[in-house]
Design a protein around this motif. Structure first.
Motif, mmCIF file in Angstrom:
data_model
loop_
_atom_site.group_PDB
_atom_site.id
_atom_site.type_symbol
_atom_site.label_atom_id
_atom_site.label_comp_id
_atom_site.label_asym_id
_atom_site.label_seq_id
_atom_site.Cartn_x
_atom_site.Cartn_y
_atom_site.Cartn_z
ATOM 1 N N TYR A 91 1.013 -1.162 0.050
ATOM 2 C CA TYR A 91 0.001 -0.043 0.026
ATOM 3 C C TYR A 91 0.736 1.325 -0.004
ATOM 4 C CZ TYR A 91 -3.479 -3.558 1.448
ATOM 5 O OH TYR A 91 -4.245 -4.650 1.328
ATOM 6 N N VAL A 92 0.499 2.308 -0.598
ATOM 7 C CA VAL A 92 1.170 3.608 -0.537
ATOM 8 C C VAL A 92 0.344 4.654 0.000
ATOM 9 C CG1 VAL A 92 2.193 5.484 -2.161
ATOM 10 C CG2 VAL A 92 2.382 2.974 -2.513
ATOM 11 N N ARG A 93 0.751 5.415 0.932
ATOM 12 C CA ARG A 93 -0.017 6.509 1.325
ATOM 13 C C ARG A 93 0.594 7.757 1.379
ATOM 14 N NH1 ARG A 93 -0.125 5.991 8.065
ATOM 15 N NH2 ARG A 93 2.097 5.754 8.233
ATOM 16 N N ALA A 94 -0.109 9.086 1.426
ATOM 17 C CA ALA A 94 0.694 10.124 1.348
ATOM 18 C C ALA A 94 0.443 11.125 2.601
ATOM 19 C CB ALA A 94 0.209 11.149 0.010
ATOM 20 N N ARG A 95 1.393 12.000 2.820
ATOM 21 C CA ARG A 95 1.433 12.833 3.915
ATOM 22 C C ARG A 95 1.248 14.260 3.507
ATOM 23 N NH1 ARG A 95 6.586 12.246 7.643
ATOM 24 N NH2 ARG A 95 7.285 13.901 6.077
ATOM 25 N N CYS A 96 0.951 15.360 4.225
ATOM 26 C CA CYS A 96 1.177 16.647 4.094
ATOM 27 C C CYS A 96 1.599 17.289 5.249
ATOM 28 C CB CYS A 96 -0.091 17.443 3.421
ATOM 29 S SG CYS A 96 -1.258 17.877 4.764
ATOM 30 N N ASN A 97 2.215 18.254 5.392
ATOM 31 C CA ASN A 97 2.690 19.106 6.549
ATOM 32 C C ASN A 97 1.876 19.601 7.558
ATOM 33 O OD1 ASN A 97 2.277 21.322 4.790
ATOM 34 N ND2 ASN A 97 4.062 22.406 5.573
ATOM 35 N N VAL A 98 0.597 19.805 7.017
ATOM 36 C CA VAL A 98 -0.474 20.333 7.983
ATOM 37 C C VAL A 98 -1.267 19.273 8.637
ATOM 38 C CG1 VAL A 98 -2.287 21.745 8.108
ATOM 39 C CG2 VAL A 98 -0.596 22.617 6.947
ATOM 40 N N ASP A 99 -1.875 18.222 7.615
ATOM 41 C CA ASP A 99 -2.820 17.225 8.295
ATOM 42 C C ASP A 99 -2.290 15.888 8.635
ATOM 43 O OD1 ASP A 99 -4.979 19.109 8.000
ATOM 44 O OD2 ASP A 99 -4.848 19.046 5.876
ATOM 45 N N GLY A 100 -0.915 15.625 8.090
ATOM 46 C CA GLY A 100 -0.263 14.624 8.636
ATOM 47 C C GLY A 100 -0.608 13.378 7.523
ATOM 48 N N TRP A 101 -0.527 12.107 8.021
ATOM 49 C CA TRP A 101 -0.786 11.187 7.026
ATOM 50 C C TRP A 101 -2.156 10.896 6.755
ATOM 51 C CZ3 TRP A 101 3.210 9.084 4.616
ATOM 52 C CH2 TRP A 101 4.512 9.114 4.871
ATOM 53 N N SER A 102 -2.387 10.772 5.390
ATOM 54 C CA SER A 102 -3.772 10.302 4.921
ATOM 55 C C SER A 102 -4.148 8.915 5.562
ATOM 56 C CB SER A 102 -3.935 10.422 3.484
ATOM 57 O OG SER A 102 -4.934 9.731 2.894
ATOM 58 N N GLU A 103 -5.284 8.688 5.810
ATOM 59 C CA GLU A 103 -5.846 7.396 5.929
ATOM 60 C C GLU A 103 -6.230 6.635 4.741
ATOM 61 O OE1 GLU A 103 -9.160 7.634 8.745
ATOM 62 O OE2 GLU A 103 -8.159 9.183 9.980
ATOM 63 N N ASP A 104 -6.110 7.414 3.569
ATOM 64 C CA ASP A 104 -6.607 6.486 2.552
ATOM 65 C C ASP A 104 -5.216 5.778 1.962
ATOM 66 O OD1 ASP A 104 -9.224 7.581 2.369
ATOM 67 O OD2 ASP A 104 -8.626 9.307 1.022
ATOM 68 N N LEU A 105 -5.387 4.634 1.636
ATOM 69 C CA LEU A 105 -4.302 3.563 1.200
ATOM 70 C C LEU A 105 -4.560 3.105 -0.235
ATOM 71 C CD1 LEU A 105 -3.874 1.057 4.188
ATOM 72 C CD2 LEU A 105 -2.683 3.318 3.812
ATOM 73 N N PHE A 106 -3.749 3.330 -1.248
ATOM 74 C CA PHE A 106 -3.775 3.221 -2.189
ATOM 75 C C PHE A 106 -2.914 1.654 -2.586
ATOM 76 C CE2 PHE A 106 -2.212 2.678 -6.800
ATOM 77 C CZ PHE A 106 -3.095 3.575 -7.612
ATOM 78 N N GLU A 107 -3.829 0.569 -2.940
ATOM 79 C CA GLU A 107 -3.270 -0.529 -3.166
ATOM 80 C C GLU A 107 -2.686 -0.916 -4.324
ATOM 81 O OE1 GLU A 107 -6.385 -3.697 -2.249
ATOM 82 O OE2 GLU A 107 -5.242 -5.155 -3.314
ATOM 83 N N VAL A 108 -1.517 -1.617 -4.338
ATOM 84 C CA VAL A 108 -0.593 -1.762 -5.379
ATOM 85 C C VAL A 108 -0.312 -3.528 -5.543
ATOM 86 C CG1 VAL A 108 1.705 -1.699 -6.420
ATOM 87 C CG2 VAL A 108 0.538 0.449 -4.965
ATOM 88 N N ALA A 109 -1.018 -3.871 -6.458
ATOM 89 C CA ALA A 109 -0.934 -5.566 -6.644
ATOM 90 C C ALA A 109 0.821 -5.612 -7.239
ATOM 91 C CB ALA A 109 -1.717 -6.154 -7.661
ATOM 92 N N LEU A 110 1.169 -6.659 -6.691
ATOM 93 C CA LEU A 110 2.717 -6.902 -7.182
ATOM 94 C C LEU A 110 2.518 -8.012 -8.250
ATOM 95 C CD1 LEU A 110 4.551 -6.645 -3.952
ATOM 96 C CD2 LEU A 110 4.380 -4.852 -5.544
ATOM 97 N N GLY A 111 3.261 -7.710 -9.495
ATOM 98 C CA GLY A 111 3.355 -8.869 -10.378
ATOM 99 C C GLY A 111 4.356 -9.974 -9.937
ATOM 100 N N ASP A 112 4.325 -11.124 -10.689
ATOM 101 C CA ASP A 112 5.332 -12.277 -10.449
ATOM 102 C C ASP A 112 6.680 -11.908 -11.079
ATOM 103 O OD1 ASP A 112 3.366 -13.832 -9.277
ATOM 104 O OD2 ASP A 112 2.768 -14.533 -11.127
#
Length: 112
Positions: A91-112
């Motif tokens: 998963y990848v998540r992002a952060r901003c300097n005011v609100d901190g880490w986002s609760e939204d997670l971006f799912e990344v499927a990994l290939g073989d």
């Protein structure tokens, strides 16, 4: 005094949209992440993104050292991300300097 309380409620903090992970490309140990955020300058900007395993452990953090108010969305890369053996998703998540880490997670499927 009751007018002051009402005024305080009406003028409470205004939260801007948090950073959004728009896209993730993976090539070996290199992650290229595209973010969007309504950066306003040094006072409020997306300042990092992070790769997490399925248990929430950090596998790598890409610090963003300046605002990107004129470059939206924008893409930055991080190499050397060590993916655990057998992992099929991260998963990848992002952060901003005011609100901190986002609760939204971006799912990344990994290939073989």
């Amino acid at each position: 005094m009751k007018y002051f309380a009402l005024f305080a409620l009406l003028t409470g903090p205004v939260f801007a949209d948090g950073p959004v992970v728009e896209n993730v490309m993976v090539s070996g140990d290199r992650f290229s992440v595209t973010l969007s955020h309504p950066d306003t300058g040094w006072d409020h900007y997306a300042d990092a993104w992070e790769v997490l395993d399925t248990d929430g452990n950090s596998l790598g953090i890409r610090e963003l050292l300046h605002p990107h108010e004129t470059e939206q969305p924008f893409t930055r890369a991080l190499s050397g991300v060590k993916i655990p053996d057998g992992a099929t998703v991260v998963y990848v998540r992002a952060r901003c300097n005011v609100d901190g880490w986002s609760e939204d997670l971006f799912e990344v499927a990994l290939g073989d």
